[in-house]
Design an enzyme around this catalytic site. Structure first.
Site, short mmCIF file in Angstrom:
data_model
loop_
_atom_site.label_atom_id
_atom_site.label_comp_id
_atom_site.label_asym_id
_atom_site.label_seq_id
_atom_site.Cartn_x
_atom_site.Cartn_y
_atom_site.Cartn_z
N VAL A 237 -2.40 1.44 10.61
CA VAL A 237 -1.11 0.83 10.73
C VAL A 237 -0.50 0.92 11.99
O VAL A 237 -0.12 -0.03 12.57
CB VAL A 237 -0.06 1.58 9.63
N LEU B 240 -4.05 -12.49 -9.00
CA LEU B 240 -4.57 -12.57 -10.37
C LEU B 240 -6.13 -12.89 -10.39
O LEU B 240 -6.40 -13.70 -11.06
CB LEU B 240 -3.82 -13.91 -11.03
N CYS C 45 -3.72 1.93 -0.06
CA CYS C 45 -2.24 1.82 -0.43
C CYS C 45 -2.08 1.83 -1.97
O CYS C 45 -1.37 2.84 -2.61
CB CYS C 45 -1.71 0.36 -0.15
#
Length: 438
Positions: A11, A253, A263
């Site tokens: 990050v 999906l 995460c």
């Protein structure tokens, strides 16, 4: 603006390089001297498409620098971003905030003049208040505000996500801090990026809620895939049929072996823990965690069942080890459950991953690592696709069949066409599609 980025991991490095590209002066700080030395030489310690060039360009322009000295970087900064790790704490699932709080204490001692201290790390609700308390206690004379600015970066597409975000969420509680944060993100005004200003707690919850919702979508379509296999439906058509509904959307999906990475597993656990602490249990999120953990373990059994109930003595080729494509990240990757389970059942593993084998070698025992996908398939009794690397989609099935001992594939990412594989003589199984077995 002058920005100090505390933490030069995934990050911190991506955010720091992108802020520098916005035109700000950025210093990325890390206690790992070896990492900082590598970065100064232009060596990128993680794999992220485009990051090497972005870092090189901005370092060459003088906007991006690297240091081990937090004090010097913070003292001159308009904003200090905390981007250190918040791993899952052993024993209870809560986020380990020790690195965040240690950074806050160090920042407090180094502040000179008004500074906005920004939590970029993913942290449970209440962390911003605690960071403010630590700074105030460590340096009562400090002039500062604390803000929350959660990241929403997808590994493999992080630079695009930062440069062209769906939104920027910023938790602030003073006009002065809001003005500083608005200046930092001002380049995004050109593309009319929505700026969502909230209080600190709202921003903290938003990050966890977003990741938990996406994790739930993945888990939902995986369970629907199980149903499709039982009743002869095609999960891809189902996903398209519901995804075209604007209220649902088509993203996340895609059926597979379960979510992993840095995460979703960590953040869903932390959200569930924090919610129980305040007597607001997130039972849906807790079920998502349970179903996902169970699914990863079930994938090995799927391979065993496909091979007639036993893989003892069989050579199993594995394509892909990282938790997703376009990253070298092995954290909570489904392969870490699948491969050991197949080994425990007596299988010999020969694996290939374009970027993850160095890290996988640290985490997996007795795995033979191949030079390429065809070598992983050579002599295999069954080939298992675990990660959806784009290059795997371009493999020649005929060549794969030629080198395998038995032409059998368990495709956990649905990268091959079932009809084509059966027509070529493969025994083929996939996720949530009818007539999987040839």
């Amino acid at each position: 603006m002058r920005i100090a980025m505390i933490g030069s991991g995934y990050v911190g490095l991506v955010s720091g390089a992108c802020f520098a590209h916005f035109g700000h002066d950025v210093i990325c700080v890390d206690k790992d001297a070896a990492k900082i030395e590598r970065l100064r030489k232009g060596e990128i310690p993680i794999f992220e498409p485009g990051l090497d060039k972005l870092v090189a360009d901005n370092a060459r322009a003088g906007r991006l620098n690297f240091s081990t000295q937090l004090g010097d970087a913070v003292g001159d900064a308009d904003a200090v971003f905390i981007a250190v790790g918040t791993p899952t704490r052993r024993g209870d699932g809560h986020a380990d905030l020790s690195y965040v709080y240690a950074a806050a204490a160090e920042i407090a001692r180094a502040i000179r003049g008004y500074t906005v201290v920004v939590n970029k790390s993913t942290v449970p609700v209440g962390t911003g208040r605690e960071v403010a308390r630590i700074i105030r206690e460590s340096n009562p004379a400090a002039e500062f505000d604390v803000a929350s600015n959660p990241e929403f970066l997808r590994e493999g597409a992080a630079i695009e996500d930062f440069m062209k975000p769906d939104r920027v969420v910023i938790g602030v509680e003073s006009q002065r801090a809001q003005e500083v944060m608005s200046m930092i993100y001002r380049p995004l005004n050109l593309i009319q990026t929505p700026m969502v200003f909230t209080n600190i707690e709202t921003a903290e919850v938003t990050k966890y809620a977003g990741n938990a919702f996406l994790a739930a979508k993945i888990t939902f379509i995986n369970e629907i895939a199980d149903l499709c296999e039982k009743v002869g439906a095609d999960v891809h058509d189902v996903a398209r049929g519901i995804g075209l509904d604007g209220r649902i959307g088509r993203k996340f999906l895609h059926p597979g072996p379960g979510f992993g990475g840095s995460c979703f597993p960590k953040d869903t656990l932390a959200l569930a823990y924090t919610a129980r602490e305040v007597d607001a249990p997130q039972t849906l999120v807790e079920q998502v965690i349970q179903v996902n953990n169970s699914r990863k373990k079930k994938m090995a059994q799927k391979v065993i069942d496909f091979c007639g109930g036993s893989v003892s003595g069989l050579t199993i080729g594995v394509l892909g080890l990282t938790f997703k494509a376009n990253t070298d990240d092995m954290r909570d990757a489904p392969s870490l459950d699948i491969v050991p389970a197949l080994q425990a059942a007596g299988g010999k593993i020969v694996a290939f991953d374009p970027e993850g084998m160095i890290e996988a070698a640290r985490l997996m025992k007795d795995v033979i690592f191949a030079e390429n996908a065809y070598e992983a398939a050579t002599g295999a009794d069954v080939l298992v696709v675990i990660t959806e690397w784009h290059e795997f989609r371009g493999l020649d099935p005929r060549r794969i069949k030629e080198v395998m001992r038995q032409p059998r594939i368990v495709d956990l990412r649905n990268i091959f066409d079932p009809a084509e594989m059966r027509s070529l003589g493969f025994a083929y199984d996939s996720i949530g599609r009818p007539l999987a077995h040839g």
